[in-house]
Every structure is written in structure tokens, then in C-alpha cells.
Design an enzyme around this catalytic site. Structure first.
Site, PDB file in Angstrom:
ATOM      1  N   LEU A  58       0.846  -1.200   0.000  1.00 23.22           N
ATOM      2  CA  LEU A  58       0.000   0.000   0.000  1.00 23.22           C
ATOM      3  C   LEU A  58       0.883   1.252   0.000  1.00 23.22           C
ATOM      4  O   LEU A  58       0.820   2.073   0.908  1.00 23.22           O
ATOM      5  CB  LEU A  58      -0.945  -0.009   1.210  1.00 23.22           C
ATOM      6  CG  LEU A  58      -2.159   0.925   1.111  1.00 23.22           C
ATOM      7  CD1 LEU A  58      -3.171   0.387   0.112  1.00 23.22           C
ATOM      8  CD2 LEU A  58      -2.824   1.080   2.484  1.00 23.22           C
ATOM      9  N   GLY A  59       1.702   1.366  -1.048  1.00 18.08           N
ATOM     10  CA  GLY A  59       2.568   2.540  -1.184  1.00 18.08           C
ATOM     11  C   GLY A  59       1.934   3.568  -2.096  1.00 18.08           C
ATOM     12  O   GLY A  59       0.716   3.719  -2.123  1.00 18.08           O
TER      13      GLY A  59
ATOM     14  N   ILE B 114       1.516   3.620  -5.287  1.00 25.71           N
ATOM     15  CA  ILE B 114       0.598   3.048  -6.278  1.00 25.71           C
ATOM     16  C   ILE B 114      -0.584   2.377  -5.590  1.00 25.71           C
ATOM     17  O   ILE B 114      -1.749   2.644  -5.912  1.00 25.71           O
ATOM     18  CB  ILE B 114       1.337   2.044  -7.193  1.00 25.71           C
ATOM     19  CG1 ILE B 114       2.378   2.797  -8.028  1.00 25.71           C
ATOM     20  CG2 ILE B 114       0.358   1.296  -8.080  1.00 25.71           C
ATOM     21  CD1 ILE B 114       3.366   1.908  -8.743  1.00 25.71           C
TER      22      ILE B 114
ATOM     23  N   SER C  62       1.337  -5.465   3.705  1.00 19.83           N
ATOM     24  CA  SER C  62       2.430  -4.524   3.524  1.00 19.83           C
ATOM     25  C   SER C  62       3.491  -4.886   4.554  1.00 19.83           C
ATOM     26  O   SER C  62       3.205  -5.657   5.476  1.00 19.83           O
ATOM     27  CB  SER C  62       1.863  -3.119   3.764  1.00 19.83           C
ATOM     28  OG  SER C  62       2.788  -2.129   3.455  1.00 19.83           O
ATOM     29  N   ARG C  63       4.695  -4.359   4.412  1.00 13.74           N
ATOM     30  CA  ARG C  63       5.737  -4.703   5.390  1.00 13.74           C
ATOM     31  C   ARG C  63       5.274  -4.367   6.804  1.00 13.74           C
ATOM     32  O   ARG C  63       5.516  -5.091   7.732  1.00 13.74           O
ATOM     33  CB  ARG C  63       7.045  -3.957   5.079  1.00 13.74           C
ATOM     34  CG  ARG C  63       7.942  -4.706   4.104  1.00 13.74           C
ATOM     35  CD  ARG C  63       9.065  -3.827   3.614  1.00 13.74           C
ATOM     36  NE  ARG C  63       8.529  -2.662   2.893  1.00 13.74           N
ATOM     37  CZ  ARG C  63       9.272  -1.715   2.339  1.00 13.74           C
ATOM     38  NH1 ARG C  63      10.587  -1.781   2.401  1.00 13.74           N
ATOM     39  NH2 ARG C  63       8.714  -0.706   1.689  1.00 13.74           N
TER      40      ARG C  63
ATOM     41  N   ARG D 240       5.988  -6.248 -10.624  1.00 11.06           N
ATOM     42  CA  ARG D 240       7.071  -6.952 -11.305  1.00 11.06           C
ATOM     43  C   ARG D 240       6.666  -8.403 -11.511  1.00 11.06           C
ATOM     44  O   ARG D 240       6.040  -8.999 -10.629  1.00 11.06           O
ATOM     45  CB  ARG D 240       8.368  -6.895 -10.486  1.00 11.06           C
ATOM     46  CG  ARG D 240       9.052  -5.532 -10.444  1.00 11.06           C
ATOM     47  CD  ARG D 240       9.642  -5.128 -11.812  1.00 11.06           C
ATOM     48  NE  ARG D 240      10.286  -3.816 -11.771  1.00 11.06           N
ATOM     49  CZ  ARG D 240       9.678  -2.670 -12.078  1.00 11.06           C
ATOM     50  NH1 ARG D 240       8.402  -2.680 -12.425  1.00 11.06           N
ATOM     51  NH2 ARG D 240      10.349  -1.535 -12.045  1.00 11.06           N
TER      52      ARG D 240
ATOM     53  N   GLU E 265      10.255 -10.967 -19.608  1.00 17.48           N
ATOM     54  CA  GLU E 265       9.815 -10.000 -20.625  1.00 17.48           C
ATOM     55  C   GLU E 265      10.845  -9.879 -21.740  1.00 17.48           C
ATOM     56  O   GLU E 265      12.033  -9.980 -21.481  1.00 17.48           O
ATOM     57  CB  GLU E 265       9.581  -8.645 -19.959  1.00 17.48           C
ATOM     58  CG  GLU E 265       8.457  -8.713 -18.944  1.00 17.48           C
ATOM     59  CD  GLU E 265       8.246  -7.397 -18.189  1.00 17.48           C
ATOM     60  OE1 GLU E 265       8.840  -6.394 -18.562  1.00 17.48           O
ATOM     61  OE2 GLU E 265       7.488  -7.414 -17.227  1.00 17.48           O
TER      62      GLU E 265
ATOM     63  N   HIS F 242       3.970  -4.470 -20.484  1.00 16.06           N
ATOM     64  CA  HIS F 242       4.664  -3.635 -19.480  1.00 16.06           C
ATOM     65  C   HIS F 242       4.482  -2.153 -19.825  1.00 16.06           C
ATOM     66  O   HIS F 242       5.460  -1.430 -20.049  1.00 16.06           O
ATOM     67  CB  HIS F 242       6.152  -3.987 -19.370  1.00 16.06           C
ATOM     68  CG  HIS F 242       6.742  -3.533 -18.054  1.00 16.06           C
ATOM     69  ND1 HIS F 242       7.725  -4.225 -17.394  1.00 16.06           N
ATOM     70  CD2 HIS F 242       6.450  -2.456 -17.276  1.00 16.06           C
ATOM     71  CE1 HIS F 242       8.037  -3.593 -16.268  1.00 16.06           C
ATOM     72  NE2 HIS F 242       7.281  -2.518 -16.180  1.00 16.06           N
TER      73      HIS F 242
ATOM     74  N   ALA G 294       1.906  -0.195 -18.097  1.00 13.96           N
ATOM     75  CA  ALA G 294       1.021   0.429 -17.102  1.00 13.96           C
ATOM     76  C   ALA G 294       1.490   1.829 -16.725  1.00 13.96           C
ATOM     77  O   ALA G 294       0.687   2.691 -16.378  1.00 13.96           O
ATOM     78  CB  ALA G 294       0.916  -0.445 -15.849  1.00 13.96           C
TER      79      ALA G 294
END
Lengths: 320, 320
Positions: free
Chosen positions: A156-157, A159, A178-179, A236, A265, A283, A285
Site C-alpha cells: 500500500l505505497g 501506487i 504490507s511490510r 514486477r 519479458e 509492461h 502500465a
């Protein structure tokens, strides 16, 4: 603006080994301001080109740092720095800047677009019309409603929090892992991905790729998400065990996926090309005309403050 | 539930000339409660079938009302009633129910999905990957950012207002046109579509089809929207002059379109099938498993109150 307009442009050297995407459109913004050393344009072999410049180069765009003893700064055009040898940077005190959050809104929009696409069957509906099937069959399969669905956001950063805002406007019920638990959000925190997957109808992957997150979306998480579960990955490719993902999709053990990123990729898994519950992006976005311009501005601003001996704007490794 | 559980099921007749979409999945919900007269299942010619039942039928699902002298109620499974002979209903005092706003969230989600799709080139990116182009070319064209774009909503009703909420969460600047200015919205009102188009990067069509709105999106509106302008239509095909739309798209006079509806369904204009800036849906914006179930519930609830002599829940023509 002409290079001559600047003080000592020859000292404002910026090495570029491979042209970053942003150069496709905005190379002139850099060339106007800095002495851009293009290894890829030189008739010299890269090694010779580097040796000719190695003693003076202090700044490199993107990676390739081992042969540059004077290096002080790496400027990447990405948000993630998993492609940069960060251990070497730490060892040598090389600073690394990313592009901050200039991509965040576009990536969040693409994530939401992919989720709507998979759930509402937009790209498969597109093929249905374009292939001429609509005129012979009225029976297009129903999609699933977004409202009321439990969506788990992984990371939940910058983005992830933007994805959450968008999904809330659609009536989704947002949780996250999240961490660590975030203090200033109303969303339910799950300390582990498996429990989040159990309690979610869809997962949206927005976290960084690290040794801790590689293949975090494994067979167990997919099974926990279940046969109707959906995964969207705009982060990723290696966050997901792609071999397991392909297996689960082919065996009907997952409801659908929207993938902007892949483990290898530019290869997306061909086994999935026939499936209607899979939506692919190349790739892309993060990539809009607007974000490219903003990226160029952030990179240039970091270069300007570096050469002006001022604090970097989007320093990633802020330990030194 | 068995028909026998109800009082006088034979008097709870509901005529169905053609099966509505909702019958694909939920026919039993109706058959359990009402005496469903299926004209389409009868060996009799429709005319004979109708004559056999015409004197008693008080309720019809969907249209076909001229041959039913006793008719009191038309129950449609749609939101729009442009397919029903409303003048005849008014003349004869026949009540018409639609499904209220049960489709609104799903249509709004699809509208936003189409807008993201067109702007961020999702379905064309999909083809790029699926057709194997990504492995040979890294140069996928950039899309456009949603944040900061001026989006004009045509018709700020149940659907339009939900589209607005979603677009605000993406940072779009929302304006609208409508029959009259709404009191309780923060969005800028435009009394006419042409000025709205001039001041917008995209239009999202969410209004009813009436004699006043037919072909409201004409050549002038398209030209006002401009070469980068985008149109999303989740309302009715005939809101748009489709011949002009095709012309503008083929001549590069519009940026792109996302179309769920068409003038001559199930035919989408084939001239556009080769264009990458067009996204098609097979009139599916309203259709999810969840909305179908909710639609069945609203239709049944209206039938129940009608046969119970109570006020109808989602009466469209509330003049009598």
C-alpha cells in the site's frame, strides 16, 4: 536551449549505456542541458568507450556501474530499482535516484483498468465483436460485478494507495498487506499474504520486487484465492511464480488474471494466449505521454541539483 | 417454492412474448411464483396464442402490447424504455416498470473500463502481446493519462453520477450536460452539448434515448471534441450519428471511442474493426451475474405488488 548557455557543459557529463524509454520522445530535453555520452552511438566497443571516459564520468542514466570508478550518481527512469546493483552502490557510496511517484497515477489507472477488464470481460467482449461472433450468437457470458468485491492490495505505497482510492469509488471492499501496518488508512491490514488471499476475491500486486517478495504469489496463495479469484499484477513479474500461475489458469484453479509484467519479458506465457480470462499488457502500465514528460523533468531536475551540489530530489538509497 | 403455495396462481398470469435476457439464468425464479405464459414456447402461432389469452392477460414482460386489451402493466428488464410503445401505454393507462438503478453501478464500471481502455490502449496492448508483436518490437505506442483530463458526462442521472464519482477518484475534471442543472453536485453544468464537447477531452454518454437526444452526438459535436477527443457510449447507439462517427474515426478526426451500444445491434460497424483506437463491447455494460439476479428480484417484486394491489416499486410513467 543550447549547451553553450550552461556553465562548463563539458563537466556536466551524463553517461548513457542504453537509451532509456524516455529518450524515444524527450532526448532533446537532456541533450539541451547536459553533455550526454552515448555509449550505444559510439563506433567504439563499449569497453573502449567506457575506458576513454571512465575517469571523468560521475553520473550514469540507468545501470552498468562496475567499470566506472568515479561514479557518484545513478539516475534511473524507473520507480523500481531491482535492475540496479544496489549492493555495489552501497559499497561505493553511489547515490541512486528513481522517478519518485510520477508513474503512480498511471499505474493505478492501468491496474484498475485491468481489474475491470478481467471481471467485466472487456477484452474478450472486444474479440467477440471484432471476430464477428455477436451477429451469430447473442449469448455473451456474464461478467462479475465490482461493487462489494473484496480486493486485497499487496503493497500500500504510492501506487497501492491510489488503487485503493479508485476501487473504493467502485464500491469494492479494500484490504491490504504490507511490510508494516499503515497508520493513516481506513483499510484492514493483513500481516500475511496467505490470509489476505483467503479473504479476498481479487489481489492487486503493487509492491516492490525484493528477495522477500520474489514468488510471494505461489501455488498456496493462488489456491487460497480460489477458483473465482483474480490477480492483477502491475508491479514486477517475478512477484508471481509464473509456472504455477500458468498451471492454475489452465486447470481452472483461478478465475482470471490481468498482467502488465512477466518473469521473462518481453515474453508473456504463450500457453495462456487462448484463454479469455487473461488480459495482457506489454509492461505499459506506467507509460503515457504525460508520464514520460514528467519522468524527463524529474531526471533532469535530479541531474541539475547534482551538478549544482544541492540535495537530490528522489534519492532511493538515503543512507549516505 | 411451488406454484401451489400461492393463492390462485392461475390469476397471476404473466405473458412473455420473447424471453428476456434474465430468463437465461433466472427463469425459475419467475416460474416458481407466477403463471408464466410463454408465447415463444407455444405450438400456436403468436396471434392465435395471444387471442387465446388476450382477454385475461393483465401483465406482460417486455413489449408487444397492441393485441392485449386487458393489459394493465408492462414489466421490462431494462432501464431504458425506448423499446416500449409509451404513447400507447399512456393512452390506455398501462403502467410500465423498469428495473430502477440495479444496473447503474455495473454500467458505470463498464463506462470507466472503456474510457481507461481507449485512453490507455488496453485492448490494443492485449492484441500486441497476444499476436506476438511484443517479442519483436519494444515500441508500443504511449497512451494518455486520465488524471487532469476534462470529462463531460452527458446525462447526470443514476449512471452518470456514478461515472462521475469514479472519474473523480482518478483525478479527472468532471463536467456535465443534462436536461436541467442538478442542485446537489459540485460539477460544472453546461446547458448545451456543443459547448461541453468544446471544453472536454472525453464525453461519456449516459442519458436516455428520446426524440430530443437521438443523434445528439453529430458531426459538429465530434469536431468540437477534436482530434484527440474520446467518446464512450454505454447508453443507446442512436444517441450517436454512427455514419458520422465512422467517418470521423476513419479520417482521424476523433481520438478514439469505446462503444457498448450501436445503432443497428448486433451489428457493430465493420469499417472500424481494423482500428486500434476503438473498443467494442456487445451491449454488455449492464450485465453481470450479480445484476441479473438483482434484476430478477426487482421484476418479481413489481409483479408481487401488482398482484397484491400495492404500489409499484419502479414505475416509469408515474402520471397515473
Amino acid at each position: 536551449m543550447d549547451p553553450q548557455d550552461h556553465q562548463q557543459p563539458e563537466l556536466r557529463q551524463v553517461l548513457v549505456l542504453q537509451p532509456p524509454f524516455v529518450f524515444n520522445i524527450h532526448e532533446h530535453l537532456f541533450a539541451d542541458r547536459f553533455h550526454v555520452l552515448k555509449a550505444y552511438d559510439s563506433p567504439l566497443p563499449t569497453r573502449d568507450f567506457l575506458q576513454a571516459n571512465a575517469q571523468s564520468v560521475k553520473v550514469v542514466l540507468c545501470s552498468g556501474i562496475r567499470d566506472l570508478p568515479a561514479l557518484k550518481l545513478v539516475v534511473t527512469d524507473a520507480t523500481g530499482v531491482n535492475h540496479i546493483d544496489m549492493a555495489e552502490c552501497v559499497r561505493r557510496g553511489i547515490k541512486v535516484t528513481n522517478v519518485g511517484d510520477v508513474y503512480s497515477d498511471d499505474v493505478a489507472d492501468a491496474a484498475v483498468g485491468l481489474l475491470i477488464d478481467v471481471m467485466r470481460r472487456i477484452t474478450s467482449g472486444e474479440r467477440f465483436v471484432r471476430d464477428g461472433c455477436w451477429t451469430t450468437s447473442r449469448e455473451y457470458p456474464l461478467g462479475a460485478k465490482l461493487g462489494g468485491k473484496r480486493v486485497g492490495i499487496v503493497g500500500l505505497g504510492n501506487i497501492g494507495s491510489r488503487v485503493a482510492t479508485r476501487l473504493e469509488a467502485m464500491g469494492c471492499i479494500v484490504s491490504y498487506t504490507s511490510r508494516r501496518k499503515k497508520q493513516s488508512t481506513p483499510f484492514t491490514f493483513y500481516p500475511n499474504i496467505l490470509q489476505l488471499a483467503f479473504d479476498s476475491d481479487a489481489l492487486v500486486l503493487c509492491c516492490a520486487l525484493t528477495n522477500n517478495t520474489r514468488h510471494m504469489i505461489d501455488n498456496k496463495v493462488m489456491k487460497a484465492l480460489g477458483k473465482k479469484g483474480i490477480i492483477v499484477n502491475v508491479a514486477r513479474g517475478a512477484l508471481v511464480d509464473e509456472v504455477e500461475l500458468v498451471k492454475c489458469l489452465l486447470e481452472g484453479e483461478l478465475g482470471g488474471v490481468g498482467l502488465d509484467v512477466f518473469e521473462n519479458e518481453p515474453n508473456a506465457p504463450r500457453e495462456l494466449f487462448e484463454l479469455d480470462n487473461v488480459v495482457f499488457l506489454p509492461h505499459a502500465a506506467a507509460f503515457t505521454n504525460e508520464s514520460f514528460y514528467d519522468v524527463a523533468q524529474v531526471m533532469i531536475a535530479n541531474l541539475e541539483v547534482f551538478f549544482g551540489n544541492k540535495p537530490l530530489l528522489t534519492l532511493v538509497n538515503n543512507k549516505f
